[in-house]
Scaffold this motif. Structure first.
Motif, PDB file in Angstrom:
ATOM      1  N   LEU A 111     -66.990  42.065  16.439  1.00  0.00           N
ATOM      2  CA  LEU A 111     -68.092  41.683  17.335  1.00  0.00           C
ATOM      3  C   LEU A 111     -69.390  42.393  16.958  1.00  0.00           C
ATOM      4  O   LEU A 111     -70.469  41.804  17.050  1.00  0.00           O
ATOM      5  N   GLU A 112     -69.295  43.646  16.530  1.00  0.00           N
ATOM      6  CA  GLU A 112     -70.494  44.371  16.113  1.00  0.00           C
ATOM      7  C   GLU A 112     -71.116  43.718  14.878  1.00  0.00           C
ATOM      8  O   GLU A 112     -72.334  43.533  14.809  1.00  0.00           O
ATOM      9  N   LYS A 113     -70.294  43.340  13.902  1.00  0.00           N
ATOM     10  CA  LYS A 113     -70.795  42.662  12.703  1.00  0.00           C
ATOM     11  C   LYS A 113     -71.392  41.301  13.065  1.00  0.00           C
ATOM     12  O   LYS A 113     -72.426  40.894  12.537  1.00  0.00           O
ATOM     13  N   PHE A 114     -70.728  40.599  13.974  1.00  0.00           N
ATOM     14  CA  PHE A 114     -71.211  39.296  14.427  1.00  0.00           C
ATOM     15  C   PHE A 114     -72.586  39.454  15.087  1.00  0.00           C
ATOM     16  O   PHE A 114     -73.502  38.677  14.809  1.00  0.00           O
ATOM     17  N   GLN A 115     -72.737  40.464  15.932  1.00  0.00           N
ATOM     18  CA  GLN A 115     -74.007  40.712  16.611  1.00  0.00           C
ATOM     19  C   GLN A 115     -75.113  40.974  15.599  1.00  0.00           C
ATOM     20  O   GLN A 115     -76.222  40.462  15.729  1.00  0.00           O
ATOM     21  N   LYS A 116     -74.832  41.743  14.550  1.00  0.00           N
ATOM     22  CA  LYS A 116     -75.831  42.041  13.524  1.00  0.00           C
ATOM     23  C   LYS A 116     -76.230  40.771  12.762  1.00  0.00           C
ATOM     24  O   LYS A 116     -77.399  40.586  12.428  1.00  0.00           O
ATOM     25  N   THR A 117     -75.257  39.894  12.525  1.00  0.00           N
ATOM     26  CA  THR A 117     -75.550  38.628  11.851  1.00  0.00           C
ATOM     27  C   THR A 117     -76.463  37.771  12.713  1.00  0.00           C
ATOM     28  O   THR A 117     -77.439  37.190  12.223  1.00  0.00           O
ATOM     29  N   VAL A 118     -76.166  37.696  13.991  1.00  0.00           N
ATOM     30  CA  VAL A 118     -76.982  36.908  14.918  1.00  0.00           C
ATOM     31  C   VAL A 118     -78.397  37.485  14.996  1.00  0.00           C
ATOM     32  O   VAL A 118     -79.378  36.750  14.968  1.00  0.00           O
ATOM     33  N   GLU A 119     -78.499  38.803  15.074  1.00  0.00           N
ATOM     34  CA  GLU A 119     -79.818  39.444  15.175  1.00  0.00           C
ATOM     35  C   GLU A 119     -80.697  39.158  13.963  1.00  0.00           C
ATOM     36  O   GLU A 119     -81.911  39.032  14.097  1.00  0.00           O
ATOM     37  N   SER A 120     -80.092  39.039  12.788  1.00  0.00           N
ATOM     38  CA  SER A 120     -80.878  38.803  11.575  1.00  0.00           C
ATOM     39  C   SER A 120     -81.094  37.319  11.276  1.00  0.00           C
ATOM     40  O   SER A 120     -81.780  36.967  10.319  1.00  0.00           O
ATOM     41  N   SER A 121     -80.561  36.449  12.086  1.00  0.00           N
ATOM     42  CA  SER A 121     -80.697  35.009  11.891  1.00  0.00           C
ATOM     43  C   SER A 121     -82.134  34.545  12.172  1.00  0.00           C
ATOM     44  O   SER A 121     -82.798  35.044  13.091  1.00  0.00           O
ATOM     45  N   ALA A 122     -82.585  33.558  11.433  1.00  0.00           N
ATOM     46  CA  ALA A 122     -83.911  32.969  11.658  1.00  0.00           C
ATOM     47  C   ALA A 122     -83.976  32.249  13.006  1.00  0.00           C
ATOM     48  O   ALA A 122     -85.057  32.053  13.557  1.00  0.00           O
ATOM     49  N   ASP A 123     -82.826  31.885  13.543  1.00  0.00           N
ATOM     50  CA  ASP A 123     -82.777  31.203  14.836  1.00  0.00           C
ATOM     51  C   ASP A 123     -82.814  32.174  16.014  1.00  0.00           C
ATOM     52  O   ASP A 123     -82.813  31.756  17.166  1.00  0.00           O
ATOM     53  N   ASN A 124     -82.863  33.444  15.747  1.00  0.00           N
ATOM     54  CA  ASN A 124     -82.930  34.452  16.804  1.00  0.00           C
ATOM     55  C   ASN A 124     -84.380  34.621  17.240  1.00  0.00           C
ATOM     56  O   ASN A 124     -85.043  35.594  16.923  1.00  0.00           O
ATOM     57  N   VAL A 125     -84.870  33.645  17.972  1.00  0.00           N
ATOM     58  CA  VAL A 125     -86.274  33.596  18.395  1.00  0.00           C
ATOM     59  C   VAL A 125     -86.442  34.209  19.768  1.00  0.00           C
ATOM     60  O   VAL A 125     -85.462  34.431  20.498  1.00  0.00           O
ATOM     61  N   LEU A 126     -87.671  34.462  20.141  1.00  0.00           N
ATOM     62  CA  LEU A 126     -87.969  34.961  21.480  1.00  0.00           C
ATOM     63  C   LEU A 126     -87.677  33.879  22.519  1.00  0.00           C
ATOM     64  O   LEU A 126     -87.989  32.707  22.309  1.00  0.00           O
ATOM     65  N   ILE A 127     -87.089  34.271  23.618  1.00  0.00           N
ATOM     66  CA  ILE A 127     -86.769  33.344  24.710  1.00  0.00           C
ATOM     67  C   ILE A 127     -88.022  32.619  25.175  1.00  0.00           C
ATOM     68  O   ILE A 127     -88.014  31.412  25.398  1.00  0.00           O
ATOM     69  N   LYS A 128     -89.117  33.349  25.276  1.00  0.00           N
ATOM     70  CA  LYS A 128     -90.356  32.750  25.772  1.00  0.00           C
ATOM     71  C   LYS A 128     -90.942  31.714  24.824  1.00  0.00           C
ATOM     72  O   LYS A 128     -91.757  30.891  25.216  1.00  0.00           O
ATOM     73  N   ASP A 129     -90.503  31.717  23.553  1.00  0.00           N
ATOM     74  CA  ASP A 129     -91.050  30.796  22.559  1.00  0.00           C
ATOM     75  C   ASP A 129     -90.202  29.551  22.340  1.00  0.00           C
ATOM     76  O   ASP A 129     -90.584  28.682  21.553  1.00  0.00           O
ATOM     77  N   ILE A 130     -89.077  29.439  23.014  1.00  0.00           N
ATOM     78  CA  ILE A 130     -88.223  28.275  22.853  1.00  0.00           C
ATOM     79  C   ILE A 130     -88.866  27.079  23.548  1.00  0.00           C
ATOM     80  O   ILE A 130     -89.313  27.183  24.692  1.00  0.00           O
ATOM     81  N   GLU A 131     -88.961  25.986  22.847  1.00  0.00           N
ATOM     82  CA  GLU A 131     -89.560  24.772  23.400  1.00  0.00           C
ATOM     83  C   GLU A 131     -88.697  24.235  24.537  1.00  0.00           C
ATOM     84  O   GLU A 131     -87.467  24.206  24.433  1.00  0.00           O
ATOM     85  N   VAL A 132     -89.353  23.782  25.569  1.00  0.00           N
ATOM     86  CA  VAL A 132     -88.652  23.252  26.749  1.00  0.00           C
ATOM     87  C   VAL A 132     -88.285  21.802  26.516  1.00  0.00           C
ATOM     88  O   VAL A 132     -88.931  21.022  25.945  1.00  0.00           O
TER      89      VAL A 132
END
Length: 125
Positions: A104-125
């Motif tokens: 899970l720790e490795k998975f979390q690091k992969t997610v954090e470095s993903s280009a899709d890990n955008v700011l919540i406020k910037d996600i299009e509605v």
């Protein structure tokens, strides 16, 4: 998903300097049943993402960000929600679960470095 949408609504209002919403207003704006709204708000509070406040004109609690909305990425919010809903692991169980924890720790690091890990406020509605 609903928790992230709720955070997005609250963050957008906060960033715009608009008054914080109470649970009824959040429920109405997101078109969610009140019970679901209250459960999500509780989870977001327990995850240290939201905090309760009160407006001067109303005694019902309102909700605002508990941390910098500029740091709320998909990964940080997902991780906070996961930790907020977890039951503490007894020491006797920790060793048996070490393999899962490492994955899970490795998975979390992969997610954090993903280009899709955008700011919540910037996600299009």
């Amino acid at each position: 998903l609903l928790a992230m949408k709720m955070l997005q609504l609250i963050a957008a209002r906060f960033a715009a300097g608009e008054p914080a919403l109470n649970s009824e207003e959040i429920s109405r704006q997101l078109e969610l049943p009140m019970r679901a709204t209250q459960r999500l708000l509780k989870l977001l509070e327990e995850s240290s993402l939201l905090t309760r406040t009160c407006r001067e004109d109303n005694e019902e609690p309102t909700y605002q960000p508990a941390s910098d909305i500029g740091s709320w990425t998909v990964a940080t919010v997902s991780h906070a929600l996961e930790k907020g809903g977890n039951v503490p692991i007894p020491p006797a169980q920790q060793e048996r679960l070490a393999g899962f924890a490492n994955v899970l720790e490795k998975f979390q690091k992969t997610v954090e470095s993903s280009a899709d890990n955008v700011l919540i406020k910037d996600i299009e509605v």
